[in-house]
Scaffold this motif. Structure first.
Motif, short mmCIF file in Angstrom:
data_model
loop_
_atom_site.label_atom_id
_atom_site.label_comp_id
_atom_site.label_asym_id
_atom_site.label_seq_id
_atom_site.Cartn_x
_atom_site.Cartn_y
_atom_site.Cartn_z
N THR A 18 0.84 -1.21 0.00
CA THR A 18 0.00 0.00 0.00
C THR A 18 0.87 1.26 0.00
N GLY A 19 0.20 2.39 -0.18
CA GLY A 19 0.90 3.67 -0.10
C GLY A 19 1.53 4.10 -1.42
N LEU A 20 2.32 5.16 -1.36
CA LEU A 20 2.94 5.73 -2.56
C LEU A 20 3.92 4.77 -3.21
N LEU A 21 4.50 3.87 -2.42
CA LEU A 21 5.49 2.92 -2.94
C LEU A 21 4.88 1.58 -3.29
N ALA A 22 3.56 1.49 -3.39
CA ALA A 22 2.89 0.23 -3.69
C ALA A 22 3.41 -0.36 -5.00
N GLY A 23 3.88 -1.59 -4.97
CA GLY A 23 4.41 -2.26 -6.15
C GLY A 23 5.93 -2.31 -6.18
N LEU A 24 6.57 -1.42 -5.41
CA LEU A 24 8.04 -1.41 -5.39
C LEU A 24 8.54 -2.68 -4.70
N SER A 25 9.62 -3.24 -5.23
CA SER A 25 10.17 -4.48 -4.67
C SER A 25 11.67 -4.53 -4.89
N THR A 26 12.30 -5.41 -4.16
CA THR A 26 13.73 -5.65 -4.36
C THR A 26 13.99 -6.12 -5.79
N LEU A 27 13.12 -6.96 -6.30
CA LEU A 27 13.25 -7.48 -7.66
C LEU A 27 13.27 -6.34 -8.68
N ALA A 28 12.36 -5.37 -8.52
CA ALA A 28 12.28 -4.25 -9.47
C ALA A 28 13.55 -3.42 -9.45
N VAL A 29 14.05 -3.13 -8.26
CA VAL A 29 15.23 -2.27 -8.13
C VAL A 29 16.46 -2.96 -8.72
N VAL A 30 16.66 -4.23 -8.35
CA VAL A 30 17.85 -4.95 -8.82
C VAL A 30 17.80 -5.17 -10.33
N ALA A 31 16.64 -5.53 -10.86
CA ALA A 31 16.52 -5.76 -12.31
C ALA A 31 16.77 -4.47 -13.10
N ALA A 32 16.35 -3.33 -12.55
CA ALA A 32 16.55 -2.06 -13.24
C ALA A 32 18.01 -1.63 -13.23
N ILE A 33 18.76 -2.05 -12.21
CA ILE A 33 20.15 -1.63 -12.05
C ILE A 33 21.13 -2.57 -12.76
N ASN A 34 20.84 -3.86 -12.73
CA ASN A 34 21.83 -4.87 -13.09
C ASN A 34 22.23 -4.93 -14.57
N ASP A 35 21.32 -4.63 -15.46
CA ASP A 35 21.54 -4.90 -16.88
C ASP A 35 21.79 -3.61 -17.67
N THR A 36 22.97 -3.48 -18.26
CA THR A 36 23.33 -2.30 -19.04
C THR A 36 22.70 -2.36 -20.44
N ASN A 37 22.25 -1.22 -20.92
CA ASN A 37 21.71 -1.13 -22.27
C ASN A 37 22.86 -1.13 -23.27
N GLY A 38 23.17 -2.31 -23.81
CA GLY A 38 24.34 -2.46 -24.68
C GLY A 38 24.26 -1.65 -25.95
N GLY A 39 23.08 -1.62 -26.59
CA GLY A 39 22.92 -0.86 -27.82
C GLY A 39 23.17 0.62 -27.62
N LEU A 40 22.61 1.16 -26.55
CA LEU A 40 22.80 2.57 -26.27
C LEU A 40 24.25 2.85 -25.90
N TYR A 41 24.86 1.96 -25.12
CA TYR A 41 26.26 2.12 -24.76
C TYR A 41 27.14 2.16 -26.01
N MET A 42 26.90 1.23 -26.94
CA MET A 42 27.68 1.18 -28.17
C MET A 42 27.49 2.43 -29.00
N ALA A 43 26.25 2.93 -29.06
CA ALA A 43 25.98 4.15 -29.83
C ALA A 43 26.74 5.33 -29.24
N LEU A 44 26.71 5.46 -27.93
CA LEU A 44 27.38 6.58 -27.28
C LEU A 44 28.89 6.45 -27.36
N MET A 45 29.41 5.23 -27.25
CA MET A 45 30.85 5.06 -27.37
C MET A 45 31.32 5.29 -28.80
N GLY A 46 30.47 4.91 -29.77
CA GLY A 46 30.82 5.18 -31.15
C GLY A 46 30.88 6.67 -31.43
#
Length: 317
Positions: free
Chosen positions: A105-133
């Motif tokens: 419940t509340g303003l943080l309803a739905g927030l979870s450890t799974l959501a935070v870790v999944a959002a942090i763990n995986d780098t956007n490779g395509g965007l990284y390559m575009a910016l490095m290029g």
């Protein structure tokens, strides 16, 4: 009299990435059936991010001399380690307060450890390559061949204490185009000159294809919490990855470029929940929140990276 389109795009921070990416996202959001409607070459342009990236990897690889390969492995190892440690720290801190279940419940309803870790763990490779290029060196662009270890749910599963099974074929498949390019460029200087010049021209094309896979409505569905998660990932990941890059002798450009959440990260919560039922209750809301983080970071990381590149007086491709 010709229009100065290229100059106008480049006047926008990260314009050669952000403009085609935003155009693709707008079409993907408001006309999602465009690729299927036209099919053929037009449809392929909307859905061909991976093939274009594969060609980009070969072209970029030709510009990397054999003697600089330790720099490629070192930079990729540093950024990969920093991203994994950041995910572990997030799992420890957030997991201490939330455990495996989402906030009910509340303003943080739905927030979870799974959501935070999944959002942090995986780098956007395509965007990284575009910016490095655009702003980085060939060695920094090639570093993603090492960072690709974090792609998919495997590192997140390990971070959250679940199973760890890494498919070696996926890693080998990520490295092969780069390796072929490196070999080709070192065997024949003319091929290096020929293919190396093509790499920058591919950037707006795979940026558009990456953007076409986005749906901006995901931010609306996730609401303020999704927006806040995306901003949190942007700030925390940018600071940590920037520091790791600087400590390893870089200018911080590669670290900032690696701060965005990968597009496939939105599928990670469901995959983790399938492997570990303890996260089943958190997966549905986490999927929406991570999708919002993908959009927010994909649109903001190019701006932040371009701003720092200008501040650091980094020459562009």
């Amino acid at each position: 009299m010709g229009l100065r389109i290229k100059r106008g795009i480049e006047a926008i921070p990260g314009g050669m990435v952000i403009v085609p990416l935003s155009l693709g996202a707008l079409i993907g959001t408001f006309a999602p059936g465009t690729a299927q409607f036209f099919g053929s070459f037009t449809g392929a342009l909307f859905t061909g991010a991976l093939p274009i990236l594969a060609v980009f990897y070969v072209c970029m690889g030709t510009t990397i001399p054999f003697e600089t390969l330790p720099q490629v492995a070192g930079k990729g190892g540093v950024l990969l380690t920093a991203k994994i440690l950041l995910g572990v720290l997030a799992a420890l801190v957030v997991g201490h307060f939330l455990g495996t279940d989402p906030v009910k419940t509340g303003l943080l309803a739905g927030l979870s450890t799974l959501a935070v870790v999944a959002a942090i763990n995986d780098t956007n490779g395509g965007l990284y390559m575009a910016l490095m290029g655009r702003y980085g060196t060939p060695q920094e662009a090639g570093a993603y061949s090492v960072m690709s270890l974090e792609s998919g749910p495997f590192i997140t599963m390990m971070t959250l204490g679940g199973i760890f099974a890494f498919p070696w074929q996926t890693l080998l498949g990520a490295i092969l185009p780069l390796a072929c390019g490196i070999l080709l460029g070192n065997l024949d200087r003319e091929m290096r000159d020929f293919l190396g010049k093509a790499a920058p021209a591919l950037i707006p094309f795979f940026a558009f294809a990456i953007g076409a896979g986005l749906n901006l409505a995901s931010v609306w569905r996730a609401g303020l919490l999704g927006l806040a998660l995306g901003c949190m990932v942007l700030v925390i990941s940018s600071c940590v990855m920037f520091a790791a890059d600087r400590l390893s002798g870089g200018k911080g450009i590669a670290g900032l470029a690696a701060a965005a959440t990968a597009g496939n990260a939105a599928a990670v919560p469901a995959l983790v929940a399938a492997a570990n039922p303890a996260y089943a209750a958190a997966a549905p809301a986490a999927t929406v929140l991570v999708a919002a983080s993908v959009v927010v970071t994909m649109l903001t990381v190019p701006i932040v990276t371009a701003w720092w590149a200008r501040k650091a007086a980094v020459p562009t491709a």
